[in-house]
Motif scaffolding. Structure first.
Motif, PDB file in Angstrom:
ATOM      1  N   PHE A  47       0.880  -1.058  -0.088  1.00 28.94           N
ATOM      2  CA  PHE A  47       0.037  -0.077   0.013  1.00 28.94           C
ATOM      3  C   PHE A  47       0.914   1.234   0.029  1.00 28.94           C
ATOM      4  O   PHE A  47       1.879   1.187   0.569  1.00 28.94           O
ATOM      5  CB  PHE A  47      -0.923  -0.090   1.297  1.00 28.94           C
ATOM      6  CG  PHE A  47      -1.579   1.244   1.519  1.00 28.94           C
ATOM      7  CD1 PHE A  47      -1.254   2.019   2.635  1.00 28.94           C
ATOM      8  CD2 PHE A  47      -2.601   1.713   0.922  1.00 28.94           C
ATOM      9  CE1 PHE A  47      -1.694   3.054   2.873  1.00 28.94           C
ATOM     10  CE2 PHE A  47      -3.295   2.823   1.102  1.00 28.94           C
ATOM     11  CZ  PHE A  47      -2.673   3.711   2.162  1.00 28.94           C
ATOM     12  N   VAL A  48       0.550   2.196  -0.917  1.00 33.72           N
ATOM     13  CA  VAL A  48       1.164   3.583  -0.686  1.00 33.72           C
ATOM     14  C   VAL A  48       0.093   4.551  -0.256  1.00 33.72           C
ATOM     15  O   VAL A  48       0.625   5.473   0.927  1.00 33.72           O
ATOM     16  CB  VAL A  48       1.442   3.845  -2.244  1.00 33.72           C
ATOM     17  CG1 VAL A  48       2.368   5.175  -2.214  1.00 33.72           C
ATOM     18  CG2 VAL A  48       2.329   3.010  -2.802  1.00 33.72           C
ATOM     19  N   ALA A  49      -0.960   4.785  -0.607  1.00 30.95           N
ATOM     20  CA  ALA A  49      -1.927   5.780  -0.474  1.00 30.95           C
ATOM     21  C   ALA A  49      -3.157   5.682  -0.839  1.00 30.95           C
ATOM     22  O   ALA A  49      -3.572   4.877  -1.748  1.00 30.95           O
ATOM     23  CB  ALA A  49      -1.371   7.216  -0.917  1.00 30.95           C
ATOM     24  N   ASP A  59      -5.028   8.620   3.347  1.00 29.37           N
ATOM     25  CA  ASP A  59      -4.187   7.943   4.290  1.00 29.37           C
ATOM     26  C   ASP A  59      -3.050   7.497   3.399  1.00 29.37           C
ATOM     27  O   ASP A  59      -3.050   7.341   2.103  1.00 29.37           O
ATOM     28  CB  ASP A  59      -4.856   6.608   5.050  1.00 29.37           C
ATOM     29  CG  ASP A  59      -3.874   5.866   5.988  1.00 29.37           C
ATOM     30  OD1 ASP A  59      -4.469   4.844   6.292  1.00 29.37           O
ATOM     31  OD2 ASP A  59      -2.928   6.559   6.417  1.00 29.37           O
ATOM     32  N   ALA A  60      -1.580   7.394   3.939  1.00 30.20           N
ATOM     33  CA  ALA A  60      -0.714   6.961   3.177  1.00 30.20           C
ATOM     34  C   ALA A  60       0.109   6.095   4.126  1.00 30.20           C
ATOM     35  O   ALA A  60       0.090   6.021   5.473  1.00 30.20           O
ATOM     36  CB  ALA A  60      -0.140   8.088   3.031  1.00 30.20           C
ATOM     37  N   LYS A  65       4.780   9.153   4.002  1.00 30.93           N
ATOM     38  CA  LYS A  65       4.286  10.290   4.512  1.00 30.93           C
ATOM     39  C   LYS A  65       5.353  11.378   4.677  1.00 30.93           C
ATOM     40  O   LYS A  65       6.545  11.112   5.003  1.00 30.93           O
ATOM     41  CB  LYS A  65       3.911  10.036   6.082  1.00 30.93           C
ATOM     42  CG  LYS A  65       2.566   9.189   6.012  1.00 30.93           C
ATOM     43  CD  LYS A  65       1.981   9.064   7.464  1.00 30.93           C
ATOM     44  CE  LYS A  65       0.752   8.228   7.457  1.00 30.93           C
ATOM     45  NZ  LYS A  65       0.150   7.885   8.817  1.00 30.93           N
ATOM     46  N   GLY A  66       4.876  12.737   4.169  1.00 31.74           N
ATOM     47  CA  GLY A  66       5.708  13.911   4.106  1.00 31.74           C
ATOM     48  C   GLY A  66       6.417  13.998   2.969  1.00 31.74           C
ATOM     49  O   GLY A  66       6.989  14.941   2.704  1.00 31.74           O
ATOM     50  N   ARG A  67       6.255  13.114   1.960  1.00 30.67           N
ATOM     51  CA  ARG A  67       7.079  12.868   0.639  1.00 30.67           C
ATOM     52  C   ARG A  67       5.909  13.010  -0.337  1.00 30.67           C
ATOM     53  O   ARG A  67       6.242  13.527  -1.543  1.00 30.67           O
ATOM     54  CB  ARG A  67       8.115  11.723   0.636  1.00 30.67           C
ATOM     55  CG  ARG A  67       9.186  11.932   1.597  1.00 30.67           C
ATOM     56  CD  ARG A  67      10.260  10.876   1.154  1.00 30.67           C
ATOM     57  NE  ARG A  67       9.892   9.407   1.328  1.00 30.67           N
ATOM     58  CZ  ARG A  67      10.054   8.748   0.177  1.00 30.67           C
ATOM     59  NH1 ARG A  67      10.574   9.164  -0.840  1.00 30.67           N
ATOM     60  NH2 ARG A  67       9.558   7.336   0.434  1.00 30.67           N
ATOM     61  N   LEU A  81      -0.742  11.057  -7.943  1.00 27.03           N
ATOM     62  CA  LEU A  81       0.232  10.905  -6.733  1.00 27.03           C
ATOM     63  C   LEU A  81       1.547  11.705  -7.216  1.00 27.03           C
ATOM     64  O   LEU A  81       2.430  11.424  -7.783  1.00 27.03           O
ATOM     65  CB  LEU A  81       0.625   9.308  -6.621  1.00 27.03           C
ATOM     66  CG  LEU A  81       1.516   9.039  -5.482  1.00 27.03           C
ATOM     67  CD1 LEU A  81       0.760   9.217  -4.217  1.00 27.03           C
ATOM     68  CD2 LEU A  81       2.163   7.485  -5.596  1.00 27.03           C
ATOM     69  N   GLN A  82       1.455  12.814  -6.204  1.00 26.65           N
ATOM     70  CA  GLN A  82       2.963  13.652  -6.391  1.00 26.65           C
ATOM     71  C   GLN A  82       3.968  12.975  -5.452  1.00 26.65           C
ATOM     72  O   GLN A  82       3.685  12.904  -4.078  1.00 26.65           O
ATOM     73  CB  GLN A  82       2.628  15.084  -5.988  1.00 26.65           C
ATOM     74  CG  GLN A  82       3.777  15.926  -5.936  1.00 26.65           C
ATOM     75  CD  GLN A  82       4.253  16.240  -7.375  1.00 26.65           C
ATOM     76  OE1 GLN A  82       3.451  16.341  -8.140  1.00 26.65           O
ATOM     77  NE2 GLN A  82       5.634  16.202  -7.368  1.00 26.65           N
ATOM     78  N   MET A  83       4.909  12.590  -6.039  1.00 28.63           N
ATOM     79  CA  MET A  83       6.151  12.148  -5.400  1.00 28.63           C
ATOM     80  C   MET A  83       7.481  12.964  -5.393  1.00 28.63           C
ATOM     81  O   MET A  83       7.905  13.281  -6.385  1.00 28.63           O
ATOM     82  CB  MET A  83       6.420  10.804  -6.159  1.00 28.63           C
ATOM     83  CG  MET A  83       5.280   9.788  -6.113  1.00 28.63           C
ATOM     84  SD  MET A  83       5.741   8.169  -6.579  1.00 28.63           S
ATOM     85  CE  MET A  83       6.290   8.436  -8.319  1.00 28.63           C
ATOM     86  N   ASN A  84       7.809  13.495  -4.221  1.00 29.83           N
ATOM     87  CA  ASN A  84       8.781  14.323  -4.064  1.00 29.83           C
ATOM     88  C   ASN A  84       9.866  13.617  -3.262  1.00 29.83           C
ATOM     89  O   ASN A  84       9.840  12.474  -2.587  1.00 29.83           O
ATOM     90  CB  ASN A  84       8.480  15.373  -3.082  1.00 29.83           C
ATOM     91  CG  ASN A  84       7.454  16.211  -3.977  1.00 29.83           C
ATOM     92  OD1 ASN A  84       7.317  16.440  -5.279  1.00 29.83           O
ATOM     93  ND2 ASN A  84       6.500  16.920  -3.345  1.00 29.83           N
TER      94      ASN A  84
END
Length: 124
Positions: A47-49, A59-60, A65-67, A81-84
């Motif tokens: 699971f990712v989010a 939920d993530a 979380k935070g990224r 899904l924005q992935m930083n």
């Protein structure tokens, strides 16, 4: 029956960003709880989010979380899904999924429809 198609994957250096999209068709998008999952080589799907039907509840996984940030646009029938701050351990095939229910779920077994996946590779 809803169809899902992911896009936006690719190769990125550690610390970089990517934005995944999940375009849907054939169903009423706002009816579905949506989720992102990923599967790395030799590992089980995880699971990712997840995001509620109206995008209010989210939920993530602790590992993202935070990224990572999940969002949806019901007018465009699309989830994102924005992935930083990507890390090599984020390398995986990313799947979007739809759940015909009102409650969020972190279990892939509770999702009804799946996309084909998009590859994300993070180099060190």
């Amino acid at each position: 029956q809803v169809q899902l198609e992911e896009s936006g994957g690719g190769l990125v250096q550690a610390g970089g960003s990517l934005r995944l999209s999940c375009a849907t068709s054939g169903g009423t998008f706002s009816r579905y709880v949506m989720g992102w999952f990923r599967q790395a080589p030799g590992k089980e799907r995880e699971f990712v989010a997840t995001i509620s039907r109206l995008g209010i509840r989210k939920d993530a996984a602790d590992s993202v979380k935070g990224r990572f940030a999940i969002s949806r646009d019901n007018d465009k029938n699309t989830m994102y899904l924005q992935m930083n701050s990507l890390k090599p351990e984020d390398t995986a095939v990313y799947y979007c999924a739809a759940r015909d229910a009102s409650q969020l779920s972190t279990s892939g077994k509770e999702y009804d429809y799946w996309g084909q996946g998009t590859q994300v590779t993070v180099s060190s």
